[in-house]
Design an enzyme around this catalytic site. Structure first.
Site, PDB file in Angstrom:
ATOM      1  N   PHE A 186       0.820  -1.222   0.000  1.00 31.61           N
ATOM      2  CA  PHE A 186       0.000   0.000   0.000  1.00 31.61           C
ATOM      3  C   PHE A 186       0.851   1.268   0.000  1.00 31.61           C
ATOM      4  O   PHE A 186       0.525   2.247   0.668  1.00 31.61           O
ATOM      5  CB  PHE A 186      -0.982  -0.016   1.191  1.00 31.61           C
ATOM      6  CG  PHE A 186      -1.814  -1.274   1.220  1.00 31.61           C
ATOM      7  CD1 PHE A 186      -2.747  -1.519   0.224  1.00 31.61           C
ATOM      8  CD2 PHE A 186      -1.624  -2.224   2.217  1.00 31.61           C
ATOM      9  CE1 PHE A 186      -3.490  -2.696   0.223  1.00 31.61           C
ATOM     10  CE2 PHE A 186      -2.357  -3.396   2.217  1.00 31.61           C
ATOM     11  CZ  PHE A 186      -3.294  -3.637   1.215  1.00 31.61           C
ATOM     12  N   ARG A 187       1.958   1.192  -0.748  1.00 26.89           N
ATOM     13  CA  ARG A 187       2.845   2.364  -0.901  1.00 26.89           C
ATOM     14  C   ARG A 187       3.516   2.791   0.413  1.00 26.89           C
ATOM     15  O   ARG A 187       4.046   3.883   0.513  1.00 26.89           O
ATOM     16  CB  ARG A 187       2.089   3.567  -1.483  1.00 26.89           C
ATOM     17  CG  ARG A 187       1.418   3.281  -2.820  1.00 26.89           C
ATOM     18  CD  ARG A 187       2.417   3.386  -3.972  1.00 26.89           C
ATOM     19  NE  ARG A 187       1.776   3.144  -5.258  1.00 26.89           N
ATOM     20  CZ  ARG A 187       1.850   1.986  -5.930  1.00 26.89           C
ATOM     21  NH1 ARG A 187       2.542   0.973  -5.420  1.00 26.89           N
ATOM     22  NH2 ARG A 187       1.270   1.849  -7.091  1.00 26.89           N
ATOM     23  N   LEU A 188       3.478   1.914   1.416  1.00 28.21           N
ATOM     24  CA  LEU A 188       4.149   2.255   2.682  1.00 28.21           C
ATOM     25  C   LEU A 188       5.570   1.690   2.628  1.00 28.21           C
ATOM     26  O   LEU A 188       5.925   0.733   3.311  1.00 28.21           O
ATOM     27  CB  LEU A 188       3.353   1.719   3.871  1.00 28.21           C
ATOM     28  CG  LEU A 188       1.951   2.342   3.987  1.00 28.21           C
ATOM     29  CD1 LEU A 188       1.176   1.746   5.146  1.00 28.21           C
ATOM     30  CD2 LEU A 188       2.058   3.861   4.151  1.00 28.21           C
ATOM     31  N   HIS A 189       6.339   2.263   1.734  1.00 28.27           N
ATOM     32  CA  HIS A 189       7.692   1.778   1.489  1.00 28.27           C
ATOM     33  C   HIS A 189       8.624   2.128   2.653  1.00 28.27           C
ATOM     34  O   HIS A 189       8.342   3.037   3.422  1.00 28.27           O
ATOM     35  CB  HIS A 189       8.242   2.410   0.207  1.00 28.27           C
ATOM     36  CG  HIS A 189       7.253   2.456  -0.905  1.00 28.27           C
ATOM     37  ND1 HIS A 189       6.647   1.322  -1.408  1.00 28.27           N
ATOM     38  CD2 HIS A 189       6.737   3.495  -1.597  1.00 28.27           C
ATOM     39  CE1 HIS A 189       5.808   1.670  -2.369  1.00 28.27           C
ATOM     40  NE2 HIS A 189       5.831   2.980  -2.505  1.00 28.27           N
TER      41      HIS A 189
END
Ligand SMILES: Cc1cc2nc3c(=O)[nH]c(=O)nc-3n(C[C@H](O)[C@H](O)[C@H](O)COP(=O)(O)O)c2cc1C
Length: 208
Positions: A186-189
């Site tokens: 979820f783009r929580l890199h």
């Protein structure tokens, strides 16, 4: 920003807690070499021209240690001229299968003639001929023109030694910053950036 201390873990499972960017670079490069089908050592090299207009192209990493990241090229190419005026550059690696990115930037210095000679000598004979034949980045009328020059050079050098052309050498980027990025759900890199701090490094985790 964390100033790194000697009592921090050497190889933590969480890469954002690593204390030595070169050890992390080496570990990720080893994994990329195993995972990527082609050119795991390919990196986009960004430079800027005399007007400050950025330019970027792929080159191959041919050496990496705490002194820097080495690539080889023609100094009369567009990138060579840009680096002569502004000897600073940025690079980025992206390994799609690992969903990882490494960025680095810093000043650039030419490798020693001995280092360039040694690498040039290690290349395939045809690659050495090609490096001499290519007036990299300058206009070429057509492919037969290039192939005729390659044929002429092949005949000239036959089985003898092929000298490294003076306009072909290596550059070393000495990073003042290195950033490691790993894809997260979820783009929580995850991102960690190391910044040169005296003889060592400071470390900061960054929002994705
Ligand atoms: C995967 C890949 C690796 C490359 N490696 C190099 C390299 O190591 N050195 C180089 O001079 N050009 C390399 N090239 C070609 C450059 O991308 C570029 O076309 C050339 O250096 C001229 O760039 P310039 O006009 O900006 O100087 C590579 C291209 C690709 C796609």
């Amino acid at each position: 920003m964390d100033r790194l201390r000697d009592d921090e873990p050497r190889a933590p499972a969480d890469f954002t807690l690593a204390r030595d960017p070169w050890a992390l670079f080496s570990a990720w490069m080893t994994e990329a070499t195993a995972a990527e089908p082609e050119d795991a050592n390919a990196m986009a090299l960004a430079t800027a021209d005399a007007n400050g207009l950025p330019d970027v192209r792929m080159v191959l990493l041919k050496g990496a240690d705490p002194h820097g990241l080495v690539f080889y090229t023609n100094v009369e190419s567009a990138k060579g001229e840009q680096l002569a005026r502004n000897p600073q550059a940025a690079v980025v690696f992206h390994w799609k299968s690992l969903r990882r990115q490494i960025r680095a930037r810093g000043p650039i210095v030419p490798v020693t003639p001995e280092e360039a000679d040694a690498y040039f000598a290690s290349r395939h004979r045809d690659s050495r001929i090609g490096a001499i034949a290519s007036r990299q980045s300058r206009p070429l009328a057509d492919r037969p023109t290039l192939m005729a020059e390659v044929a002429e050079l092949s005949a000239r050098y036959e089985d003898g030694p092929i000298p490294r052309p003076e306009n072909w050498t290596g550059f070393r980027i000495a990073p003042v910053q290195m950033e490691f990025w790993q894809n997260g759900d979820f783009r929580l890199h995850d991102r960690v950036r190391f910044t040169r701090d005296g003889a060592g490094w400071s470390r900061a985790r960054l929002y994705p």
